[in-house]
Design an enzyme around this catalytic site. Structure first.
Site, PDB file in Angstrom:
ATOM      1  N   LYS A 288       0.859  -1.195   0.000  1.00 36.07           N
ATOM      2  CA  LYS A 288       0.000   0.000   0.000  1.00 36.07           C
ATOM      3  C   LYS A 288       0.892   1.240   0.000  1.00 36.07           C
ATOM      4  O   LYS A 288       1.880   1.293   0.752  1.00 36.07           O
ATOM      5  CB  LYS A 288      -0.909  -0.019   1.229  1.00 36.07           C
ATOM      6  CG  LYS A 288      -1.961   1.090   1.240  1.00 36.07           C
ATOM      7  CD  LYS A 288      -2.897   0.972   2.458  1.00 36.07           C
ATOM      8  CE  LYS A 288      -3.984   2.041   2.430  1.00 36.07           C
ATOM      9  NZ  LYS A 288      -4.909   1.939   3.586  1.00 36.07           N
TER      10      LYS A 288
ATOM     11  N   SER B 257      -9.934   2.379   2.612  1.00 31.91           N
ATOM     12  CA  SER B 257      -8.973   3.025   1.733  1.00 31.91           C
ATOM     13  C   SER B 257      -7.999   2.057   1.063  1.00 31.91           C
ATOM     14  O   SER B 257      -7.354   2.445   0.083  1.00 31.91           O
ATOM     15  CB  SER B 257      -8.159   4.031   2.549  1.00 31.91           C
ATOM     16  OG  SER B 257      -7.355   3.370   3.507  1.00 31.91           O
TER      17      SER B 257
ATOM     18  N   SER C 274     -10.392   0.377   6.983  1.00 31.48           N
ATOM     19  CA  SER C 274      -9.756   0.421   5.656  1.00 31.48           C
ATOM     20  C   SER C 274      -9.110  -0.874   5.194  1.00 31.48           C
ATOM     21  O   SER C 274      -8.685  -0.964   4.047  1.00 31.48           O
ATOM     22  CB  SER C 274      -8.708   1.530   5.626  1.00 31.48           C
ATOM     23  OG  SER C 274      -9.342   2.773   5.491  1.00 31.48           O
TER      24      SER C 274
END
Lengths: 497, 494
Positions: free
Chosen positions: B80, B160, B184
């Site tokens: 990420k 997210s 998330s």
């Protein structure tokens, strides 16, 4: 209450002063990063990723800073808070990489304490206790450099993240002298504790000076805060200038606005920096990157045990146990280096004389204060850099004590010691300065002087006894100062009787 | 040879160790899959095929030399783009960090590389991890590999960690890191039919992870199944002296401890999560989950978490408050974007830089956060929210006196189409309603696929555990996984 007053057109005004002192904690590393803290390093060479607030960087407390703040709190008999917390003070400025300063608003590590000042060393009635509201620990910001480029400012982050103690006084001071005495005393305590080097010229200690004025007995007036004042003298000047400015302003029909001001030492005046209307809303909140600081009893005990004898206690001991005068005790404890120097001198002197320290303390103190300080002053040198060590001083004192040299010869010897760095014994031997107790030589000198001054001998015998000093002086002169003064007195008395 | 991209962490690692295939073959296969999917899914902000090959070559060399291999050896993963990676651009999906290349490696990513994992690239996400659909990225939306059977409308992969969920679901990465501030990891895992675990707050170091809300942010693992999540989390977790909030506890051997037998375990079903107007498919999947855990031997206990309804507003005060301060460092002075209009002063530079660099959702949260911390509002919002947070945590503490784990849905619906909710922030925030309470309490929580809803899209079930009891969470999740028999996968349309 101080009796210091400003004389205005409408009468007398009192001044109310509080100081917020920022003291850089003496450690090798910053408050929340491992970066070094050397003074005067090349710009941006003492900066870690944390200090530059790179993305994802996190603060980790340096416990040595916490320890020093706790020890400082203990030194002013303050309440130590076993639970404290760091808060973020949010504002934007180019010298503040995180966009917030990590400080302690809501739960400072040190609470209420006090510092005693004395305006006149010889007058105990001038003692006064100044309250300390709190001490908290916080990060310093970096520094902007405006003189490196025609249109841009440069940023030096060497100071960014350096650990500071903010020591906040109560508004308990009423005159420039009290403010100066408080700051000096605070600096002395910090140096004794070793939590701050107190070097105001290097910025490791600086004061925000809060000043307001009022008619005696009135409510507190509106205060102004003059930031970052970096000497005791300037603090006193700020108080005086700011109080006068406020009185003149009020008497001219104006009002004092709560604002931040700056001191310009070249013009000896304060200038407005920003007013309350421009004041930031700092949006303080607990720093979620840090856990609360919790102190246990063992840690506090260790802090307490590590404290040295503090200036007030030391001065008290010098007076009572060593029998020094209040003035001498005060001079010797005004600075941690002086006290350290004196105590080594005292120990060595006592050892050489094989006497208790109390028996030689006065001699040592008097010599240090009147002889060595005077000689160093002439040379423009400080005690820390004195070429004469306490041990060398003790050797000199021993030579006086055992009658090898006289007090006046000792002055010459000290000068040579400072000049050459040689020991007192070596100098006395080399220069032939040994005091003589040779009765024959002294008698011969006396006989010659009495013969050459027959008229004065007559006058003396006729009752003008003050002339005795003249004969002593002449004899000493003839003996080049090396005659044993006691013996000169004795022999003169015998010959003149 | 089987298509290597069909394999997960355990199978890849074991295959490399046994010599069924080389790490280089694995990296090559995934690099190709990434490249083929990137135009359609936009799961990555940058791809790093060379990094993947480099790590693979080292694993192959180590194996040839007879050296011990790490627990993730030969497994290329997606990272990420909130984790700082040394020498590789790290943006948090924001223009304000575009071109920023860290000189440091986050603790979590370093641990993964140390375990033998390789990096396929930096995964797209909602900007600064703020969002539930991956529509706030400055580098374009991430598209879910899933589509409704009825149409080809692009669907949100959740957020997210949308790049992470999309990549794992599309089988272009066997696993990916995620971060979870209010859901998330869990919500995107649920949206894309994969597993994702957020450990106890403090298990994974936050050092080197771009901060959103410090008291909530926690890294975790996203993978095909529970076992893979356990392996990966074990590699990521551990005390880090560089993070003051890191837990100074040994990392348990979660993988070795996996056990789907729930006999003697009590599972709490909080009545406050059964909302009025709950999607009937979500309600049904929750009931399925209850039946599965019962089947696994657990006793089902109805519990109450009375402050649940305050969790969402509390979260949307605390998280923006912290974010407003955490994001102050992006000021154009030291790194990242600098917008310096002609003749501008410092204040103008701040304004221009931040106006140009931050997206609308980030600005919205900075403004909310600034507001709730400002003089006169602080006590009414921030202080109050902290008090409620304490009560929410206490709800859980009390519930865990009676039960071992709690079972709830992960999200209130299956994936929605891009654009469907982005016009109304409040509706978007409601997506976090089931995930936020565990975040506020700092508890470990995991989402596992439970089945498909009526529109053919995955739904997730969430297991919430006691603090430090990731094992309990993983075990209950494994029991669910074994009974859900979730084998659906998106058709490859790209």
């Amino acid at each position: 209450m101080s009796d210091y007053r400003i004389q205005g057109d409408t009468g007398e005004w009192e001044v109310v002063i509080g100081l917020e002192v920022h003291a850089q904690i003496t450690t090798n590393a910053k408050l929340f990063s491992g970066a070094a803290t050397a003074f005067g390093a090349e710009p941006n060479t003492q900066v870690s990723l944390v200090d530059a607030a790179m993305p994802g960087m996190l603060p980790v407390p340096n416990f040595e800073c916490i320890r020093q703040a706790v020890r400082t709190g203990m030194a002013i008999n303050a309440q130590i808070n076993k639970w404290s917390r760091f808060d973020r003070k949010n504002y934007f400025y180019a010298d503040l990489p995180q966009g917030y300063q990590i400080s302690q608003l809501y739960h400072p590590i040190v609470g209420e304490g006090a510092i005693e000042i004395q305006l006149d060393d010889k007058n105990p009635d001038t003692k006064k206790t100044i309250g300390v509201e709190r001490i908290h620990v916080e990060q310093d910001a970096g520094k902007l450099m405006h003189d490196q480029h025609p249109t841009m400012s440069y940023v030096d982050l060497n100071r960014s993240g350096v650990a500071l103690m903010e020591i906040v006084s109560r508004p308990d001071m009423g005159s420039p002298a009290e403010a100066g005495a408080y700051l000096s005393k605070l600096r002395t305590i910090l140096r004794f504790v070793g939590s701050c080097d107190g070097n105001m010229d290097q910025g490791s200690m600086r004061a925000d000076v809060n000043v307001s004025v009022r008619k005696p007995g009135d409510e507190l007036g509106t205060r102004t805060e003059t930031k970052n004042v970096n000497s005791v003298r300037f603090v006193m000047a700020v108080v005086e200038q700011e109080a006068r400015r406020q009185v003149a302003l009020i008497e001219d029909g104006g009002t004092v606005v709560q604002e931040t001001r700056l001191y310009d030492p070249d013009r000896n005046e304060t200038r407005s920096m920003r007013s309350k209307e421009d004041a930031h809303d700092y949006r303080y909140f607990p720093d979620p990157d840090l856990l609360p600081i919790e102190l246990d009893d063992a840690f506090l005990e260790e802090c307490r045990a590590s404290l040295p004898e503090l200036p007030d206690a030391k001065r008290e001991r010098y007076e009572t146990a060593l029998g020094l005068s209040a003035y001498n005790a005060s001079v010797l404890t005004a600075d941690v280096e002086t006290a350290r120097w004196f105590e080594v001198l005292l120990a060595e002197t006592a050892a050489r004389a094989k006497k208790p320290e109390a028996d030689v303390a006065k001699q040592a103190a008097n010599w240090l204060i009147s002889e060595l300080f005077g000689a160093l002053n002439k040379l423009g040198a400080a005690l820390e850099t004195s070429p004469v060590s306490p041990a060398a001083g003790a050797e000199l004192l021993a030579l006086i004590a055992d009658g090898t040299i006289s007090g006046s010869i000792a002055k010459q010897v000290l000068e040579k010691m400072l000049e050459t760095g040689d020991g007192a014994g070596v100098i006395v031997e080399r220069e032939g300065l040994k005091q003589t107790s040779d009765t024959g030589a002294i008698e011969a000198a006396i006989d010659a002087i009495l013969a050459a001054n027959a008229d004065k001998v007559e006058q003396y015998k006729g009752g003008k006894e003050a002339l005795f000093g003249f004969f002593v002086g002449q004899t000493m002169k003839a003996m080049q100062g090396k005659a044993n003064p006691g013996m000169v007195n004795e022999l003169l008395k015998k010959k003149l009787s | 040879m089987t298509d290597l991209t069909n394999l997960g962490i355990a199978a890849l690692r074991d295959g490399v160790a046994k010599g069924d295939f080389t790490a280089t073959e694995v990296a090559t296969a995934f690099n190709a899959a990434v490249e083929a999917a990137q135009p359609a899914l936009n799961a990555f902000i940058v791809t790093t095929p060379d990094k993947a090959l480099e790590s693979a070559a080292k694993v192959d060399a180590d194996r040839a030399a007879g050296k011990a291999l790490g627990t993730m050896a030969g497994v290329p993963i997606g990272m990420k783009d909130l984790f700082a990676t040394k020498g590789t651009q790290t943006t948090a999906a924001s223009k304000i960090l575009e071109g920023f290349t860290p000189q440091y490696e986050s603790t979590v990513s370093q641990k993964l590389w140390d375990a033998g994992a390789g990096m396929l690239g930096k995964l797209n996400l909602d900007q600064f991890a703020m969002g539930s659909s991956n529509e706030t990225s400055a580098f374009g939306n991430v598209i879910s590999p899933w589509r409704r059977p009825s149409d080809t409308a692009p669907l949100a992969p959740g957020g997210s960690s949308g790049g992470s969920s999309s990549a794992v679901a599309a089988r272009i990465a066997p696993a990916a890191t995620g971060t979870d501030t209010g859901g998330s990891i869990r919500q995107p895992a649920a949206f894309t039919g994969i597993s994702g675990i957020k450990p106890t707050y403090g298990r994974c170091s936050r050092w080197g992870v771009v901060a959103f809300a410090s008291s909530l942010d926690q890294a975790g693992a996203m993978a095909r199944d529970v076992t893979d999540c356990a392996i990966m989390l074990e590699a990521m977790a551990g005390f880090d002296p560089k993070d003051s909030t890191s837990l100074n506890l040994p990392v348990p051997e979660w993988t070795a401890g996996l056990n789907a037998d729930m006999k003697g375990k009590k599972v709490g079903i909080p009545r406050e999560y059964r909302l009025d107007g709950m999607d009937p498919d979500v309600a049904k999947s929750w009931d399925d989950g209850i039946a599965w855990l019962k089947d696994a031997g657990a006793e089902i206990v109805e519990i109450s978490l009375p402050h649940t309804k305050y969790a969402l507003p509390t979260y949307y005060i605390i998280a923006p408050a912290e974010a407003s301060s955490n994001l102050a460092r992006y000021d154009g002075v030291r790194y990242g974007l600098r917008d310096l209009p002609d003749g501008a002063g410092l204040q103008d530079m701040y304004a221009a830089t931040r106006a140009a660099g931050f997206g609308p959702e980030v600005k919205r949260r900075i403004m909310i956060g600034t507001y709730v911390l400002s003089a006169g509002f602080y006590d009414a919002y921030y202080t109050q929210a902290q008090k409620v947070r304490t009560l929410i945590a206490r709800d859980f503490t009390e519930a865990f006196q009676q039960v071992d784990v709690i079972l709830v849905p992960t999200a209130p619906s299956s994936a929605f189409a891009l654009g469907e909710k982005s016009a109304d922030p409040l509706e978007m925030y409601l997506n976090d309603v089931f995930s936020v309470p565990a975040s506020l309490a700092g508890l470990p929580a995991m989402s596992v696929p439970a089945g498909l809803d009526r529109s053919g899209l995955p739904l997730g079930l969430q297991v919430i555990g006691k603090a430090f009891d990731e094992q309990g969470v993983l075990n209950a999740s494994l029991a669910l996984e074994q009974r859900a028999q979730f084998t659906a996968r998106p058709a490859k349309w790209w």
